[in-house]
Motif scaffolding. Structure first.
Motif: not given
Length: 779
Positions: A257-261, A283-292
């Motif tokens: 659980f690393m959401d909302k950071n 969820n609710d982060n700023k991750l980018e790039g593809p879903l491998p």
């Protein structure tokens, strides 16, 4: 003296040892009892009377409720008084329960700090102190307890919590829960070194900052990692999920659980080596790039949430390998391309969320909705809002019998609503607006008895009002649970069905921007829950209903319907004047209705209530206003507010004066609301305290009563108020002028040209009462 035999000596020794053990046991039981009675004495509230009626020195402590003793030593080993609604503090004597193994005080309302004497509880293995009300720091004595396996103190009000994590140095600890406890500062980089056996780490909903340390992988037995809703920044550490030779591995990790950071960067490929994962929330982060494509390795994954990031590219077909998956929320990203067909073969899916995947404002999830979507027999929520599909809604969608929410709003779909949707008996929300749908199948909605929200707005539905909606309320009890209905922005013709008056649960009805004609059915007055109603921009005519919810609706609900009419209730205020005289009004109806005369003798009492000398002195203007509205105004409006009427005689007042009382929106749109009444009341205040009529010859051109008063505030107030109210020689003149100034400011706030900016009568009454109190000090 006879010498004692060896057998006698042995018997004496055994007897002595028994006596010593008995005395020691009695003393230890006594210690446990006194410790628990000390706890009882510190309880200030015991709503269920558990401790007050059961914990008594007349019975053995081992027989007390929620107390467990060991069979070998007859000492207290477990204390569980959780969820009893207790209030009070924790006494230091609890530190004397030296055999205690498990302590559970959670879900109560204890306050204060945890006693440092808890460090004496060397056998303690489990501490549960969540959902209490503790403040201050965790006792330093807790941290080195040598046998502690589980420590749970989440959802408290810990202060100065930034150093708490650095205090724990317990090699046996397996579970640490400090969620929502006010933790601040950085995540300690050596935490896993000090807690090597950690299996569950729950630090969510705090204010931890910085980066997640890369050597978190030293917690090689970790199964649960809960870091959601903190202030972590930067990239996810590369080490998480890898199996470095030098530090071990994370084969046992099941839940992340690393959401909302504020995590940035791409999802590390090493994460997908953890095939044991069952839950993954980023969820609710700023991750980018593809879903491998390696996402297909998560064959044990059941819950999966990557929503509200910046992930892009196509959704890999390998998602179809996740056969244990129940939830797939990928909404609010930048995915493109079609939905992988393999997703529709995951029979365990309950939720699919692909809402709003955009790149530079474009809709990028595309393609067709395949008929194989019917394979998802357990699907409950399907949200595909705001994408760019082609084709029509597949008929097979009706096979999703468990579906409760279907959201296809703004998906560019064409054709009719398939009649097979009638099979979705559990459907509560059906959102099909913002498409290119052209019709509704006649029996599509007739069986949806659980439907609460129906959105068909912004389509291309034309022609007469859909007959299926006209007949539903009287057919099979359809739509009786409906709360929201929107058919706005279509080309619907015909009249509003009277059967809508049977939808008693309806709270929102939007029929705006259509081509509907006819009258607004008076039966809609029965919709007591209706708080949002919009029929603007149609071709309606006739009288606006005046009862039920229509008393509170703004004029914007009816605008741009040239045929709608109603006599402004402001005229009713105009009819009420001070002096206690009966007012006779002759109302001449349009040619279709026979002439009729109304004599409103009951207004005599109402006018007396508005006597200018008693306006503030009565102290009950608010109740007077509400009473008059209910007893006089409402029936009067219902009598005279109709189409084609003309006021031909109003005693004691000219028509020019009447018009000055009417709110601007009535002149613009011919529509009124309670805020129109507030406007009229504000004008009455100005008249009362200036002794000037709005029709006074003084007011010409752009100058009117309101502007005249406004221009005089606050410095020239003495030039405009009625000279009979205050004289130069008045005692406390400045304070009284200040009160009158406050009344004039109130009148300004009641007579703004924009209705929504006017005060409501509740606030008006409250303000008048405050002014009255200030004024009373002057006399």
């Amino acid at each position: 003296m006879e010498k004692a035999s060896p057998f006698q000596l042995l018997a004496f020794l055994l007897t002595s040892l028994h006596l010593l053990a008995t005395c020691s046991l009695a003393m230890n039981i006594s210690t446990d009892q006194s410790s628990l009675l000390a706890l009882k004495s510190h309880i200030t509230s015991d709503p269920f009377h558990v401790l007050s009626t059961n914990w008594s020195s007349s019975t053995s402590v081992c027989d007390w409720i929620e107390i467990t003793c060991s069979s070998r030593h007859q000492r207290v080993i477990a204390l569980n008084i959780s969820n009893m609604g207790l209030s009070g503090t924790i006494p230091p004597q609890l530190g004397n329960l030296s055999f205690l193994v498990s302590l559970d005080l959670s879900k109560n309302d204890f306050c204060g700090e945890l006693p440092s004497e808890f460090s004496h509880l060397r056998r303690l293995r489990v501490i549960k102190l969540s959902y209490i009300n503790f403040t201050g720091e965790i006792s330093i004595g807790i941290a080195p307890l040598p046998s502690l396996i589980r420590f749970s103190m989440g959802y408290n009000k810990l202060l100065n919590g930034s150093n708490v994590l650095s205090k724990f140095n317990i090699s046996t600890l397996e579970y640490l829960d400090l969620r929502n406890s006010g933790l601040t500062g950085d995540f300690p980089s050596d935490l896993c070194h000090r807690l090597p056996r950690l299996q569950k780490l729950a630090l969510g909903n705090n204010m931890l900052s910085g980066e997640v340390p890369r050597n978190i992988s030293e917690c090689s037995e970790l199964q649960l990692l809960m870091l959601f809703q903190n202030n972590f920044v930067g990239t996810i550490p590369r080490d998480i999920g890898t199996i470095p030779d030098e530090i071990g591995h994370l084969y046992n990790l099941k839940n992340i659980f690393m959401d909302k950071n504020y995590l940035t960067g791409s999802i590390p490929l090493t994460l997908f080596n953890i095939s044991s994962l069952e839950m993954l929330y980023m969820n609710d982060n700023k991750l980018e790039g593809p879903l491998p494509r390696q996402v297909g390795n998560f064959t044990m994954l059941a819950w999966f949430d990557l929503s509200n990031n910046y992930l892009a590219g196509v959704i890999p077909h390998e998602v179809g390998n996740l056969q244990e998956l129940t939830d797939l929320p990928l909404f609010y990203n930048e995915f493109s391309g079609s939905i992988p067909i393999g997703i529709f073969n995951i029979s365990s899916l309950v939720t699919i969320g692909l809402t709003e995947n955009h790149i530079s404002g474009g809709n990028n999830i595309n393609g067709v909705l395949p008929g194989s979507i019917s394979n998802l027999s357990k699907l409950t929520f399907l949200e595909l809002f705001s994408n760019e599909f082609t084709g029509s809604i597949p008929d097979s969608l009706g096979n999703l019998r468990q579906l409760e929410l279907l959201n296809l709003y703004g998906c560019n779909l064409k054709g009719n609503v398939p009649s097979e949707i009638r099979n979705m008996r559990n459907l509560s929300t059906l959102s099909l607006g913002g498409n290119n749908l052209t019709g509704i199948a006649p029996t599509t909605l007739s069986s949806l008895k659980n439907l609460q929200r129906l959105f068909l707005d912004a389509n291309r539905i034309t022609g007469p009002f859909p007959i299926v909606l006209c007949n539903l309320p009287s057919t099979l009890g359809g739509l009786q649970k409906l709360i929201q209905l929107s058919l706005a922005h279509n080309g619907i013709e015909g009249s509003i069905p009277e059967t809508f008056g049977e939808l008693l649960s309806l709270e929102t009805l939007d029929l705006s921007y259509n081509k509907m004609s006819g009258v607004i059915p008076k039966l809609l007055e029965a919709l007591k829950q209706l708080n949002s109603f919009n029929v603007s921009f149609n071709r309606l005519d006739g009288e606006i209903p005046s009862g039920g919810p229509f008393l509170n609706l703004p004029y914007q609900s009816f605008m741009s319907n040239k045929g709608l009419c109603g006599l402004a209730s402001a005229i009713v205020f105009m009819l009420m004047r001070r002096g206690g005289k009966t007012i006779n009004v002759e109302v001449e109806w349009s040619p279709e209705v026979a002439p009729q005369r109304f004599s409103y003798y009951e207004l005599q009492r109402a006018t007396q209530s508005f006597n200018e000398n008693n306006l503030l002195g009565s102290g009950s203007f608010g109740s007077v206003y509400k009473g008059i509205w209910k007893e006089h105004f409402k029936p009067l409006i219902e009598s005279v507010k109709s189409c084609g009427i003309f006021v031909t005689e109003i005693s004691q007042r000219s028509l020019a004066a009447v018009l000055t009382w009417i709110a601007p929106e009535y002149g613009l749109e011919g529509l009124i609301s309670k805020r129109s009444d507030v406007y009229s009341f504000g004008i009455m205040l100005l008249e009362t305290f200036t002794k000037k009529k709005p029709s006074d010859e003084k007011f010409a051109g752009d100058l009117n009563l309101r502007c005249w008063v406004h221009n005089s505030l606050p410095d020239e107030l003495d030039q405009i108020i009625d000279a009979d109210l205050l004289t130069v020689n008045e005692q406390n003149l400045s304070q009284k002028l200040q009160c009158v100034s406050s009344i004039m400011e109130l009148a300004m706030n009641c007579t703004t040209s924009i209705p929504v900016e006017r005060m409501n009568m509740t606030d008006v009454v409250e303000t008048l009462n405050k002014i009255k109190q200030k004024l009373s000090y002057c006399y």
